[in-house]
Write an enzyme that holds these catalytic residues in place. Structure first.
Site, mmCIF file in Angstrom:
data_model
loop_
_atom_site.group_PDB
_atom_site.id
_atom_site.type_symbol
_atom_site.label_atom_id
_atom_site.label_comp_id
_atom_site.label_asym_id
_atom_site.label_seq_id
_atom_site.Cartn_x
_atom_site.Cartn_y
_atom_site.Cartn_z
ATOM 1 N N SER A 1 0.916 -1.231 0.010
ATOM 2 C CA SER A 1 0.003 -0.209 -0.182
ATOM 3 C C SER A 1 0.597 1.339 0.021
ATOM 4 O O SER A 1 0.568 2.201 -0.621
ATOM 5 C CB SER A 1 -0.913 -0.039 1.204
ATOM 6 O OG SER A 1 -0.329 -0.110 2.469
ATOM 7 N N TRP A 2 2.008 1.339 0.758
ATOM 8 C CA TRP A 2 2.697 2.649 0.767
ATOM 9 C C TRP A 2 3.446 2.608 -0.482
ATOM 10 O O TRP A 2 3.570 3.733 -0.931
ATOM 11 C CB TRP A 2 3.702 2.401 1.919
ATOM 12 C CG TRP A 2 4.451 3.775 2.279
ATOM 13 C CD1 TRP A 2 5.818 3.627 2.847
ATOM 14 C CD2 TRP A 2 3.932 4.917 2.069
ATOM 15 N NE1 TRP A 2 6.225 5.065 2.843
ATOM 16 C CE2 TRP A 2 5.028 5.806 2.612
ATOM 17 C CE3 TRP A 2 2.928 5.510 1.896
ATOM 18 C CZ2 TRP A 2 5.199 7.173 2.645
ATOM 19 C CZ3 TRP A 2 2.679 7.046 2.083
ATOM 20 C CH2 TRP A 2 3.812 8.137 2.373
ATOM 21 N N LYS B 1 7.959 4.370 16.820
ATOM 22 C CA LYS B 1 6.564 4.725 17.001
ATOM 23 C C LYS B 1 5.592 3.670 16.608
ATOM 24 O O LYS B 1 4.448 3.413 17.281
ATOM 25 C CB LYS B 1 6.446 5.956 15.963
ATOM 26 C CG LYS B 1 6.542 5.591 14.299
ATOM 27 C CD LYS B 1 5.527 5.180 13.753
ATOM 28 C CE LYS B 1 5.899 5.004 12.167
ATOM 29 N NZ LYS B 1 4.827 4.554 11.394
ATOM 30 N N ASP C 1 4.520 11.651 13.482
ATOM 31 C CA ASP C 1 4.521 10.288 13.159
ATOM 32 C C ASP C 1 4.002 9.403 14.074
ATOM 33 O O ASP C 1 2.965 8.259 14.026
ATOM 34 C CB ASP C 1 5.777 9.997 12.686
ATOM 35 C CG ASP C 1 5.690 8.637 11.698
ATOM 36 O OD1 ASP C 1 4.414 8.432 11.119
ATOM 37 O OD2 ASP C 1 6.616 8.344 11.059
ATOM 38 N N SER D 1 -3.578 2.555 10.970
ATOM 39 C CA SER D 1 -2.561 2.060 11.616
ATOM 40 C C SER D 1 -2.405 0.744 11.950
ATOM 41 O O SER D 1 -3.184 0.154 12.776
ATOM 42 C CB SER D 1 -1.996 2.716 12.992
ATOM 43 O OG SER D 1 -1.030 2.040 13.888
ATOM 44 N N ARG D 2 -1.713 -0.075 11.204
ATOM 45 C CA ARG D 2 -1.755 -1.683 11.357
ATOM 46 C C ARG D 2 -0.998 -1.802 12.581
ATOM 47 O O ARG D 2 -1.541 -3.092 13.163
ATOM 48 C CB ARG D 2 -1.101 -2.167 10.005
ATOM 49 C CG ARG D 2 0.515 -1.867 10.104
ATOM 50 C CD ARG D 2 0.955 -2.727 8.704
ATOM 51 N NE ARG D 2 0.499 -1.786 7.406
ATOM 52 C CZ ARG D 2 0.830 -1.847 6.252
ATOM 53 N NH1 ARG D 2 1.719 -2.778 5.943
ATOM 54 N NH2 ARG D 2 0.349 -1.391 5.399
ATOM 55 N N GLU E 1 5.047 -4.113 11.487
ATOM 56 C CA GLU E 1 6.532 -3.791 11.567
ATOM 57 C C GLU E 1 7.022 -3.834 13.078
ATOM 58 O O GLU E 1 7.981 -4.023 13.449
ATOM 59 C CB GLU E 1 7.138 -2.525 10.753
ATOM 60 C CG GLU E 1 6.821 -2.542 9.366
ATOM 61 C CD GLU E 1 8.130 -3.074 8.935
ATOM 62 O OE1 GLU E 1 8.862 -3.789 9.348
ATOM 63 O OE2 GLU E 1 8.545 -2.751 7.817
#
Length: 334
Positions: free
Chosen positions: A17-18, A197, A250, A260-261, A287
């Site tokens: 997606s990114w 983050k 961020d 946000s996954r 991640e």
């Protein structure tokens, strides 16, 4: 289009997606784009339907302006700028067949993670494995979710590189009516912050899954930015404004956003899902899961006080009850 954008050949390595959102942004400013997909069949479907068959399908592309590749050496040889937008856990595997010399390229990381086993941020990885000078390395930092780029909602990106002139030229390629950019020379801070983050967002998700309210979430995020500052200032001590959007912004969007996954993954764990079940149901990589173990191991050398990271590690890797671990964490927050 400027003379710079017409001359530079840009490659995106990744198909998620990114990567798709970045492709949309670049297509505003470059006549043609090189794009790497691991599977040739995905390229065939993309050419047929004019969109990524797996991610952000609402974005349509002029496929006549896209050169698709499934050979990493071919796309590396045909490009001046290599933008990596794949999960950090898969980076080494994606490059295992790379033989082309990339030390004369500008390598940009859009990866918000850390390379497992090696415990290296992406800049370190390319420097140590591919002799990439840090001056030819850049970072794309948020806050920016791919889903909002797809909808052309106003977003801000920070481009970091020791070569500020090169960073500014690259940032120009991302500018559009809905994308604004800022420049930084802090590749270490932006990379480590983007890793940390995600861990903090998992903690936010766990607390949400356990039905902690907005008041606690605010305290958690306040302590999270302090924890990030302690770590990055210890690992790479320079003067930086931790309140700027590449750091605090961020963190906030990753900790609070519906997109946000990492927060989603944490919320599932907080509700009682096992780590494996949560990952299988998400169909996407969080991640922060890999980052938690890596940062914990890196911090064994620095001994920075990191109660949030430690709590997330205990839940994900030591199978401590989220309810018990969060209760203990509350005693360390101020």
């Amino acid at each position: 289009m400027s003379e710079i954008s017409e001359k530079l050949r840009i490659a995106i390595i990744g198909s998620g997606s990114w990567a798709t959102a970045l492709a949309k942004i670049f297509m505003n400013n470059v006549p043609e784009l090189n794009w790497y997909f691991r599977k040739a069949e995905t390229i065939d479907l993309f050419r047929k339907f004019h969109h990524n068959p797996n991610y952000l399908q609402s974005i349509e592309f002029d496929v006549k302006r896209v050169h698709f590749y499934s050979d990493i050496n071919e796309i590396a040889g045909q490009s001046d700028i290599l933008v990596f937008a794949i999960p950090s856990a898969f980076l080494k595997d994606a490059l295992k067949d790379l033989t082309v010399d990339i030390t004369n390229k500008f390598v940009v990381s859009a990866i918000k993670g850390i390379v497992p086993d090696d415990n290296l941020v992406v800049g370190q990885f390319f420097h140590e494995y591919y002799n990439m000078p840090y001056e030819q390395f850049g970072v794309i930092a948020g806050p920016c979710h791919a889903e909002e780029v797809a909808r052309e909602l106003l977003s801000y990106l920070t481009i970091a590189s020791p070569d500020v002139k090169r960073a500014r030229q690259f940032a120009f390629l991302l500018e559009s009516p809905y994308i604004r950019t800022h420049i930084s020379d802090d590749i270490w801070g932006t990379e480590y912050s983007s890793v940390l983050k995600n861990i903090m967002a998992i903690a936010a998700g766990i607390s949400h899954g356990l039905r902690y309210g907005d008041n606690f979430q605010a305290v958690l995020m306040s302590n999270a930015i302090q924890e990030i500052k302690r770590f990055v200032d210890t690992v790479h001590p320079i003067t930086r404004d931790i309140k700027s959007s590449a750091y605090l912004g961020d963190l906030l969007v990753t900790g609070y956003s519906q997109y946000s996954r990492n927060r989603t993954f944490g919320a599932m764990v907080g509700k009682g899902y096992t780590v494996r079940t949560a990952m299988l149901e998400m169909h996407m990589i969080a991640e922060g899961y890999f980052a938690t173990k890596c940062i914990r191991e890196i911090n064994s050398r620095y001994n920075v006080n990191m109660p949030i990271t430690d709590a997330v590690y205990n839940i994900l890797y030591d199978n401590i009850s989220p309810a018990i671990e969060l209760r203990i964490l509350t005693e360390h927050l101020r």
